[in-house]
Design a protein around this motif. Structure first.
Motif: not given
Length: 152
Positions: A37-41, A95-96
């Protein structure tokens, strides 16, 4: 046992270790595909899926090399767990970037395992395994390269 028999047995054992690592790397990559998950999902979700598919595609090829050499392959999740060098990651909150770093480390270790198996194939005089491992190594090096370029 002759030295040729010993070389062949060592190669079969190494291929089974590689098979266990392949299954473990597949599961870990799929796990990260499901939980990133996150901005680079979007990009990582697709990358992890593509890499998992590629890794899974090697399982049958490796197992069939073992069988062609007269060996037996892994038979269960327990056999995979006992033979793999890839560490489990059950933390779904990772985290990613941590996922990318972990997969980079695992794919780099996988390349080393491939090269060690290739050396054993040479010692055993198994030209088929020796040759096909080059393709598998190129794939793993490409996966590691893609992951390395993402690491901040």
């Amino acid at each position: 046992m002759t030295s040729k028999d010993n070389s062949k047995a060592a190669l079969i054992d190494s291929l089974n270790g590689l098979l266990a690592d392949t299954f473990a790397l597949y599961i870990k990559t799929k796990n990260f595909h499901w939980h990133v998950r996150g901005p680079q999902f979007h990009d990582l979700h697709l990358l992890f899926d593509a890499q998992a598919t590629e890794v899974f595609g090697l399982t049958d090829l490796i197992a069939e090399r073992v069988r062609k050499l007269g060996g037996t392959t892994l038979t269960s999740i327990g056999a995979i767990a006992a033979k793999t060098s890839i560490k489990d990651e059950d933390n779904t909150g990772l985290d990613a970037q941590a996922m990318v770093k972990e997969l980079f480390k695992d794919n780099t270790a996988y390349v080393a395992a491939l090269k060690a198996t290739k050396e054993l194939a040479g010692e055993a005089g198994d030209n088929a395994t020796d040759g096909i491992i080059d393709d598998w190594t190129d794939q793993a090096e490409q996966r590691a390269w893609f992951l390395r370029e993402i690491i901040a």
